[in-house]
Design an enzyme around this catalytic site. Sequence first.
Site, PDB file in Angstrom:
ATOM      1  N   VAL A 143      50.570  19.766  43.063  1.00 27.18           N
ATOM      2  CA  VAL A 143      51.076  18.475  42.593  1.00 27.18           C
ATOM      3  C   VAL A 143      52.511  18.504  42.079  1.00 27.18           C
ATOM      4  CG1 VAL A 143      48.881  17.369  42.049  1.00 27.18           C
ATOM      5  CG2 VAL A 143      50.020  18.752  40.313  1.00 27.18           C
ATOM      6  N   SER A 193      48.405  23.873  42.245  1.00 25.15           N
ATOM      7  CA  SER A 193      47.210  24.187  43.034  1.00 25.15           C
ATOM      8  C   SER A 193      47.401  25.274  44.082  1.00 25.15           C
ATOM      9  CB  SER A 193      46.741  22.937  43.772  1.00 25.15           C
ATOM     10  OG  SER A 193      45.754  22.294  43.057  1.00 25.15           O
ATOM     11  N   TYR A 204      43.706  18.912  50.164  1.00 21.90           N
ATOM     12  CA  TYR A 204      42.857  17.942  49.477  1.00 21.90           C
ATOM     13  C   TYR A 204      41.979  17.207  50.500  1.00 21.90           C
ATOM     14  CZ  TYR A 204      46.282  18.994  45.846  1.00 21.90           C
ATOM     15  OH  TYR A 204      47.095  19.643  44.972  1.00 21.90           O
ATOM     16  N   LYS A 232      45.639  28.430  43.628  1.00 21.48           N
ATOM     17  CA  LYS A 232      44.205  28.545  43.943  1.00 21.48           C
ATOM     18  C   LYS A 232      43.984  29.429  45.175  1.00 21.48           C
ATOM     19  CE  LYS A 232      43.173  23.837  42.273  1.00 21.48           C
ATOM     20  NZ  LYS A 232      43.056  22.424  42.682  1.00 21.48           N
ATOM     21  N   TYR A 281      43.197  29.378  34.043  1.00 20.42           N
ATOM     22  CA  TYR A 281      43.489  28.521  35.208  1.00 20.42           C
ATOM     23  C   TYR A 281      44.772  27.711  34.984  1.00 20.42           C
ATOM     24  CZ  TYR A 281      43.240  24.378  38.149  1.00 20.42           C
ATOM     25  OH  TYR A 281      43.562  23.348  38.996  1.00 20.42           O
TER      26      TYR A 281
HETATM   27  N1  GLU Z   1      46.997  22.157  37.326  1.00 21.34           N
HETATM   28  C1  GLU Z   1      46.663  21.005  38.107  1.00 21.34           C
HETATM   29  C2  GLU Z   1      45.299  20.472  37.726  1.00 21.34           C
HETATM   30  O1  GLU Z   1      44.429  21.240  37.446  1.00 21.34           O
HETATM   31  C3  GLU Z   1      46.715  21.398  39.546  1.00 21.34           C
HETATM   32  C4  GLU Z   1      46.442  20.246  40.439  1.00 21.34           C
HETATM   33  C5  GLU Z   1      47.041  20.351  41.801  1.00 21.34           C
HETATM   34  O2  GLU Z   1      48.118  20.908  42.009  1.00 21.34           O
HETATM   35  O3  GLU Z   1      46.386  19.805  42.688  1.00 21.34           O
HETATM   36  O4  GLU Z   1      45.097  19.289  37.651  1.00 21.34           O
END
Ligand code: GLU
Length: 349
Positions: free
Chosen positions: A277, A81, A259, A84, A207
């Site tokens: 994660v 994530s 989060y 992002k 993604y």
């Molecule tokens: N690739 C993971 C997903 O889309 C990333 C989630 C994360 O790191 O929060 O679920």
Amino acid sequence: MRTEIAAPQQVSTGTLPGWDQVDAEVLAAHRRYAADTEGAVADYIPILGRVDPELFGIAVADTAGGRHSAGDVEVEFSIQSISKALVYAHVSQELGHRLVSERIGVDNTGLAFNSVMAIELNAGNPMNPMVNAGAMATTALVPGATAAEQWETVRTVLSEFAGRQLVLDGEVYHSEMQTNSRNRAIAQLLESYGRIEGDPLEVVDVYTRQCALRVTAQDLAIMGATLADGGVNPVTGRRVVSEESCRDTLAVLAATGMYERSGQWLFEIGIPAKSGVAGGILAVAPGKGGIGTFAPRLDPAGNSVRGQRAIKYLSRTLGLNLFASEPAGPALQTTADPAPRAATEQETA
Ligand code: GLU
């Protein structure tokens, strides 16, 4: 009504303490939490469950390009994530402040990062770019005529942030592609609301690739230092994103980077950050530098436990909290003054 202010942007930042103190505190943070085993490794992407949970690295990069580290800062893991934030910085530069905030939003959903309910509750508005819905809507906006071109741009931008060529972890990518039906559902739901143009499954593919890029804690620190340095990578000296998009990205991270625990994080630590994660955290002290940590055990919200504790310690000892101030001059004594008290154990934990 347009209320934009045309004056040039002024900055409001300081510097890190001296080299030796930063070095000593990074080592102290590592020592302090090295034996901490709280939390659990993520396993909803099957391959992530196979990581060594004991790995622990802390890296700091300052805006002059100086680096400090302790522990496993050269071990590679998937960025997940945290990507992002960096893709958002690029898209926000390409599309501009107003358009991106209208299309994606900047507010916390208060729900889990992969919530479908959040999309439904907000009539298809992904709300912010740090939840999966908003992140996929952001990736869909990366300039490029094809998904392959978009992926190449994403990889190039993230590599520029790190100051080295980043490589896709094929195993992580395939493991996630076999189990990401929820992300595919989210992308298709966004398409049904007109929030993704083009093929939603191609967006999921780009993604998922961006999440599977391999980084180290050292890379995260340099990426963070780039965001702390008005968008210029202080190690390579190259501009990666504009000052405006840097500022906007950090605001989004402060509100939503950790989060549904983002408010708690800001309250305790006081700097923008993004976690992933696989166990990475990237934190940014604007004008000062970036912190990258890697420790795979996560709390229930998906944030690395030791990473959070180490960054909290560094925020306190290096004076990074953006909300901390002290009076500019002596204060007049009043009867309302609280008696001085020592910091509680909780505050220094
Ligand atoms: N690739 C993971 C997903 O889309 C990333 C989630 C994360 O790191 O929060 O679920």
